[in-house]
Design an enzyme around this catalytic site. Structure first.
Site, PDB file in Angstrom:
ATOM      1  N   ARG A   1       0.868  -1.172   0.000  1.00 36.14           N
ATOM      2  CA  ARG A   1       0.000   0.000   0.000  1.00 36.14           C
ATOM      3  C   ARG A   1       0.908   1.226   0.000  1.00 36.14           C
ATOM      4  O   ARG A   1       2.036   1.185   0.506  1.00 36.14           O
ATOM      5  CB  ARG A   1      -0.884   0.029   1.244  1.00 36.14           C
ATOM      6  CG  ARG A   1      -1.831  -1.162   1.385  1.00 36.14           C
ATOM      7  CD  ARG A   1      -2.605  -1.059   2.693  1.00 36.14           C
ATOM      8  NE  ARG A   1      -3.544  -2.157   2.865  1.00 36.14           N
ATOM      9  CZ  ARG A   1      -3.305  -3.273   3.553  1.00 36.14           C
ATOM     10  NH1 ARG A   1      -2.113  -3.430   4.141  1.00 36.14           N
ATOM     11  NH2 ARG A   1      -4.218  -4.220   3.662  1.00 36.14           N
TER      12      ARG A   1
ATOM     13  N   LYS B   1      -2.256  -2.251   7.875  1.00 29.96           N
ATOM     14  CA  LYS B   1      -3.437  -1.733   8.562  1.00 29.96           C
ATOM     15  C   LYS B   1      -3.537  -2.323   9.963  1.00 29.96           C
ATOM     16  O   LYS B   1      -3.201  -3.475  10.176  1.00 29.96           O
ATOM     17  CB  LYS B   1      -4.697  -2.078   7.761  1.00 29.96           C
ATOM     18  CG  LYS B   1      -4.857  -1.247   6.484  1.00 29.96           C
ATOM     19  CD  LYS B   1      -6.197  -1.515   5.835  1.00 29.96           C
ATOM     20  CE  LYS B   1      -6.404  -0.600   4.640  1.00 29.96           C
ATOM     21  NZ  LYS B   1      -7.726  -0.820   4.000  1.00 29.96           N
TER      22      LYS B   1
ATOM     23  N   HIS C   1      -1.896   2.454  -6.101  1.00 24.59           N
ATOM     24  CA  HIS C   1      -2.613   1.212  -5.797  1.00 24.59           C
ATOM     25  C   HIS C   1      -2.690   0.299  -7.020  1.00 24.59           C
ATOM     26  O   HIS C   1      -2.806  -0.919  -6.880  1.00 24.59           O
ATOM     27  CB  HIS C   1      -4.018   1.526  -5.289  1.00 24.59           C
ATOM     28  CG  HIS C   1      -4.480   0.604  -4.204  1.00 24.59           C
ATOM     29  ND1 HIS C   1      -3.876   0.547  -2.958  1.00 24.59           N
ATOM     30  CD2 HIS C   1      -5.464  -0.322  -4.163  1.00 24.59           C
ATOM     31  CE1 HIS C   1      -4.482  -0.356  -2.211  1.00 24.59           C
ATOM     32  NE2 HIS C   1      -5.445  -0.902  -2.919  1.00 24.59           N
TER      33      HIS C   1
ATOM     34  N   ARG D   1      -0.070  -2.233  -6.842  1.00 23.52           N
ATOM     35  CA  ARG D   1      -0.417  -3.302  -5.894  1.00 23.52           C
ATOM     36  C   ARG D   1      -1.343  -4.314  -6.565  1.00 23.52           C
ATOM     37  O   ARG D   1      -1.166  -5.527  -6.429  1.00 23.52           O
ATOM     38  CB  ARG D   1      -1.081  -2.667  -4.671  1.00 23.52           C
ATOM     39  CG  ARG D   1      -1.538  -3.642  -3.580  1.00 23.52           C
ATOM     40  CD  ARG D   1      -1.906  -2.813  -2.353  1.00 23.52           C
ATOM     41  NE  ARG D   1      -2.782  -3.501  -1.413  1.00 23.52           N
ATOM     42  CZ  ARG D   1      -2.370  -4.279  -0.421  1.00 23.52           C
ATOM     43  NH1 ARG D   1      -1.076  -4.503  -0.270  1.00 23.52           N
ATOM     44  NH2 ARG D   1      -3.232  -4.825   0.423  1.00 23.52           N
TER      45      ARG D   1
ATOM     46  N   HIS E   1      -4.140  -8.835   3.570  1.00 19.58           N
ATOM     47  CA  HIS E   1      -5.605  -8.792   3.660  1.00 19.58           C
ATOM     48  C   HIS E   1      -6.076  -9.609   4.851  1.00 19.58           C
ATOM     49  O   HIS E   1      -5.656 -10.745   5.026  1.00 19.58           O
ATOM     50  CB  HIS E   1      -6.236  -9.379   2.386  1.00 19.58           C
ATOM     51  CG  HIS E   1      -6.172  -8.463   1.214  1.00 19.58           C
ATOM     52  ND1 HIS E   1      -6.342  -8.901  -0.082  1.00 19.58           N
ATOM     53  CD2 HIS E   1      -5.964  -7.123   1.128  1.00 19.58           C
ATOM     54  CE1 HIS E   1      -6.239  -7.875  -0.915  1.00 19.58           C
ATOM     55  NE2 HIS E   1      -6.018  -6.794  -0.197  1.00 19.58           N
TER      56      HIS E   1
ATOM     57  N   TYR F   1      -9.116 -10.674  -7.282  1.00 20.58           N
ATOM     58  CA  TYR F   1      -8.085 -10.913  -8.295  1.00 20.58           C
ATOM     59  C   TYR F   1      -8.376 -12.147  -9.139  1.00 20.58           C
ATOM     60  O   TYR F   1      -7.866 -12.264 -10.251  1.00 20.58           O
ATOM     61  CB  TYR F   1      -6.706 -10.992  -7.633  1.00 20.58           C
ATOM     62  CG  TYR F   1      -6.348  -9.676  -6.995  1.00 20.58           C
ATOM     63  CD1 TYR F   1      -6.093  -8.557  -7.777  1.00 20.58           C
ATOM     64  CD2 TYR F   1      -6.340  -9.527  -5.615  1.00 20.58           C
ATOM     65  CE1 TYR F   1      -5.817  -7.331  -7.197  1.00 20.58           C
ATOM     66  CE2 TYR F   1      -6.066  -8.308  -5.028  1.00 20.58           C
ATOM     67  CZ  TYR F   1      -5.798  -7.213  -5.828  1.00 20.58           C
ATOM     68  OH  TYR F   1      -5.541  -6.002  -5.260  1.00 20.58           O
TER      69      TYR F   1
END
Length: 303
Positions: free
Chosen positions: A150, A174, A245, A248, A271, A280
């Protein structure tokens, strides 16, 4: 239960997200705003979170629509509301979860834009290496693509996070969750070239450990990197609408097309849910469909 008790329950929930889920301040603020929208609505309806039934939540969703909140934002708000009611049930405040049958609005989910390896190369080759920031910008592009970071993870990346001999970088994602991500020899090479220029810079006190710096010796912001990526796309003649992004997304898509397991991609991207990574598989399917339409003999136009 009255409004005061509702407030106490929300505070307990926010404490849970902070202490047990280890969410970042920005994520906590987002959850707080979502729940505030719900409690404001319930107050007008003279109801509390303990009274809520499915119909109330459906009416709440309609209210979001009427005040002009779009489908994507509605989905985000309802995601926060679902999390809140799951907490209430699991922690014994409620015997049920009223969001169980709650449907989200259709967003017409768009697949993320991706770049091919050739387009990544074009992006890097468009960088003017005669400028002082040239090697830095090439290293940024390569690290984003090679590691799938990110942009916030890139701006926070530190020299002490790099394990050059082991070819790993420690990433703080995150919720302040850390993960180790392999870093390619190509990315390490680009970093070495940038470090030659970085080593002669005057660096601001307190910024010495950041990998990527601006000309004033301070770490880069997300906006600076966004502007640079968009400028390089124009220089490279890439007409797709891209952002940091996009690199990514391109990283994840390249892994999937190369045969990587979806769970490994989930781990590399940081994730929390496999559902987030599953988009994806749709990207790969759409790419496959396009290739078939373009190259299969049954789809070629007669000459």
């Amino acid at each position: 239960m009255d409004k005061k008790n509702d407030t106490n329950v929300v505070l307990e929930y926010m404490r849970y997200l902070k202490l047990e889920r280890n969410y970042s301040p920005n994520t906590l603020d987002a959850y707080r705003r979502d729940i505030q929208k719900l409690t404001d609505y319930l107050e007008k309806e003279h109801k509390t979170v303990m009274d809520v039934q499915l119909q109330d939540l459906q009416n709440f969703t309609m209210t979001l629509y009427r005040i002009g909140i779009g489908p994507t934002s509605q989905c985000r708000i309802l995601s926060g509301v679902r999390s809140f009611f799951r907490y209430l049930m699991l922690d014994g405040y409620r015997p049920d979860d009223p969001t169980e049958l709650l449907e989200s609005p259709q967003t017409g989910s768009r697949l993320p834009e991706v770049l091919s390896v050739e387009e990544i190369d074009m992006l890097e080759e468009s960088v003017d290496l005669s400028k002082w920031e040239g090697h830095r910008n090439r290293a940024i592009i390569e690290v984003l693509f090679s590691c799938g970071l990110r942009v916030s993870e890139l701006t926070g990346m530190r020299l002490s996070d790099l394990y050059v001999d082991e070819q790993y970088v420690r990433v703080k994602g995150k919720g302040s969750k850390e993960r180790l991500v392999p870093i390619s020899p190509r990315a390490l090479h680009e970093l070495e070239l940038w470090f030659v220029d970085r080593n002669v810079m005057k660096i601001k006190p307190g910024e010495e450990d950041y990998v990527f710096l601006n000309r004033r010796g301070a770490h880069l912001t997300r906006t600076m990197i966004l502007i640079m990526i968009k400028r390089q796309a124009t220089e490279a003649g890439i007409t797709k609408t891209i952002s940091p992004h996009t690199l990514r997304h391109s990283f994840a898509t390249a892994l999937l097309e190369g045969g990587a397991d979806l769970r490994i991609i989930q781990e590399m991207l940081g994730h929390e849910s496999i559902g987030t990574t599953e988009i994806y598989t749709h990207v790969e399917t759409s790419t496959l469909r396009r290739e078939i339409l373009e190259h299969h003999p049954r789809n070629r136009k007669s000459i």
